[in-house]
Motif scaffolding. Structure first.
Motif, short mmCIF file in Angstrom:
data_model
loop_
_atom_site.label_atom_id
_atom_site.label_comp_id
_atom_site.label_asym_id
_atom_site.label_seq_id
_atom_site.Cartn_x
_atom_site.Cartn_y
_atom_site.Cartn_z
N ASP A 112 -17.42 -21.49 42.22
CA ASP A 112 -15.91 -21.66 42.34
C ASP A 112 -16.36 -20.74 43.60
O ASP A 112 -15.23 -20.47 44.06
N VAL A 113 -16.58 -19.45 43.04
CA VAL A 113 -16.92 -17.78 43.56
C VAL A 113 -17.45 -17.24 43.97
O VAL A 113 -18.19 -17.02 43.11
N ILE A 114 -18.23 -16.65 45.17
CA ILE A 114 -19.51 -16.04 45.62
C ILE A 114 -18.99 -14.56 45.76
O ILE A 114 -18.11 -13.95 46.71
N THR A 119 -7.49 -4.76 33.57
CA THR A 119 -8.13 -6.00 32.73
C THR A 119 -8.88 -6.75 34.43
O THR A 119 -8.66 -6.32 35.40
N ALA A 120 -9.95 -7.16 34.04
CA ALA A 120 -9.97 -8.65 35.18
C ALA A 120 -10.54 -9.41 34.93
O ALA A 120 -10.84 -9.82 34.19
N ARG A 121 -10.32 -10.97 36.41
CA ARG A 121 -10.27 -12.38 35.58
C ARG A 121 -11.17 -12.64 36.94
O ARG A 121 -10.99 -12.18 37.73
N VAL A 122 -11.92 -14.09 36.79
CA VAL A 122 -12.59 -14.57 37.50
C VAL A 122 -11.94 -15.98 37.47
O VAL A 122 -12.37 -16.35 35.87
N LEU A 123 -10.26 -16.38 38.34
CA LEU A 123 -10.78 -17.91 37.46
C LEU A 123 -9.96 -17.59 36.49
O LEU A 123 -9.81 -19.10 35.60
N GLY A 124 -9.30 -16.79 36.65
CA GLY A 124 -8.13 -17.42 35.06
C GLY A 124 -9.03 -16.49 33.76
O GLY A 124 -8.74 -16.39 32.98
N TYR A 125 -10.51 -16.28 33.49
CA TYR A 125 -11.69 -16.09 32.52
C TYR A 125 -11.92 -14.33 32.39
O TYR A 125 -11.64 -13.93 33.79
N ASP A 126 -11.43 -13.92 32.26
CA ASP A 126 -11.46 -12.18 31.85
C ASP A 126 -12.82 -12.05 31.83
O ASP A 126 -13.43 -12.64 30.98
N VAL A 127 -13.44 -11.26 32.40
CA VAL A 127 -14.60 -11.32 32.48
C VAL A 127 -15.35 -9.78 31.79
O VAL A 127 -16.62 -9.53 30.76
N GLU A 171 -18.60 -17.69 30.93
CA GLU A 171 -17.41 -18.57 31.15
C GLU A 171 -17.61 -18.07 32.65
O GLU A 171 -18.14 -18.79 34.14
N VAL A 172 -17.62 -16.75 32.91
CA VAL A 172 -17.24 -16.54 34.24
C VAL A 172 -18.32 -16.40 34.99
O VAL A 172 -18.50 -17.42 36.20
N ARG A 173 -20.05 -16.12 34.61
CA ARG A 173 -21.03 -16.30 35.53
C ARG A 173 -21.11 -18.01 35.47
O ARG A 173 -22.13 -18.02 36.72
#
Length: 311
Positions: free
Chosen positions: A157-159, A63-71, A77-79
């Motif tokens: 929030d993340v780049i 798994t990979a999550r960005v700010l808690g969102y699953d990619v 939401e990630v984008r």
């Protein structure tokens, strides 16, 4: 967005191509507010990992999550919360920078009136405000800074950046690193590179990837402490002092003495505290004038080569 979630969290992330693992069950945590260097040689799996994080490739496992969102499950939401600069950004060469950024803003659904002010703001941050030429006339460094500007157009929030300074000349590299350093004061920056000096200059945390596996994931300061095997001090004298070097070499607290140039000696120490105290005493006893005395820290290059060669 989960307030307590890290900026990026990978657990067992794997990507297999034709039976070979480009990314091999990696675990990684990127804290919010960090400038995180994703370091590794070419072919280590850095680009593949970033492509999975932005939804351009699907994981084979993990798994990979960005700010808690699953990619995979929550890629929309990630984008919404990330900006991305690929390793070779593509542009419409007949557009100007502002025109291109207004086009990108429109893709994100930014209203036309707001898009103009947003484009001006991100161009300012990227050092391109007032540039009127078409993108086809931009230098490589200017194109990279425009790429950073487009990655900021949706207020992320993340780049994420893939090899942002690769193939740039020294001036272009400095400009991009200055921009990354400034961004790190406001948002999380995750950038991959094989250029060790870039990481050492702007990052506070680093992961080293090799053959698809994470070999280390920790702060740059703690990484240097971990690999500080043999403390050393360099002394640069006003004039050559071979007799002093010879006398130090005979001391029980010195592990070795090396002449770096006619006026500079490097003294390897068995213990930093004792060695620094005794060196100072010898310098005072012999009334020797010197220009500098500094503790030598391990470089990221030395750490990197130690880890890669031992893999």
């Amino acid at each position: 967005m989960t307030e307590t979630a890290p900026a990026i969290e990978l657990r067992g992330l794997t990507k297999v191509f034709n039976g070979s693992a480009a990314v091999d069950h990696i675990d990684l945590t990127v804290p919010k507010g960090s400038v995180f260097g994703f370091l590794g040689p070419n072919g280590a799996g850095k680009t593949t990992t970033q492509r999975m994080l932005v939804g351009l490739a699907k994981p084979t496992a993990g798994t990979a999550r960005v700010l808690g969102y699953d990619v995979v499950k929550n890629i929309a939401e990630v984008r919404r919360h990330i900006g991305f600069l690929p390793d070779v950004p593509a542009y419409y060469p007949w557009m100007t920078g502002p025109e291109y950024l207004r086009f990108v803003a429109d893709v994100f659904g930014v209203p036309a009136r707001e898009a103009r002010s947003k484009a001006d703001a991100v161009l300012e941050r990227a050092g391109l405000r007032g540039v009127k030429k078409h993108i086809g006339g931009y230098s490589r460094g200017m194109k990279q800074r425009l790429g950073i500007a487009q990655a900021l157009i949706n207020d992320p929030d993340v780049i994420l950046m893939d090899e942002p300074t690769s193939a740039l000349d020294p001036i272009g590299r400095k400009d991009v690193l200055d921009t990354i350093e400034a961004l790190g004061q406001e948002i999380t920056v995750f950038f991959s590179t094989h250029i060790l000096s870039d990481v050492e200059r702007v990052c506070d945390t680093v992961a080293i990837l090799n053959k698809g596996k994470v070999m280390v994931d920790q702060s740059l300061a703690s990484l240097k402490d971990k690999f500080a095997v043999s403390p050393a001090i360099t002394i640069t004298f006003e004039v050559p002092q071979q007799a002093f070097a010879d006398s130090v070499a005979r001391q029980p607290w010195a592990a070795g003495v090396e002449s770096l140039d006619p006026r500079t000696v490097k003294v390897a120490l068995r213990d930093l505290g004792t060695g620094r105290r005794e060196l100072t005493r010898l310098l005072l006893d012999q009334n020797l004038a010197f220009d500098s005395l500094r503790v030598v820290e391990p470089t990221l290059e030395e750490i990197f080569m130690t880890m890669i060669e031992g893999a």
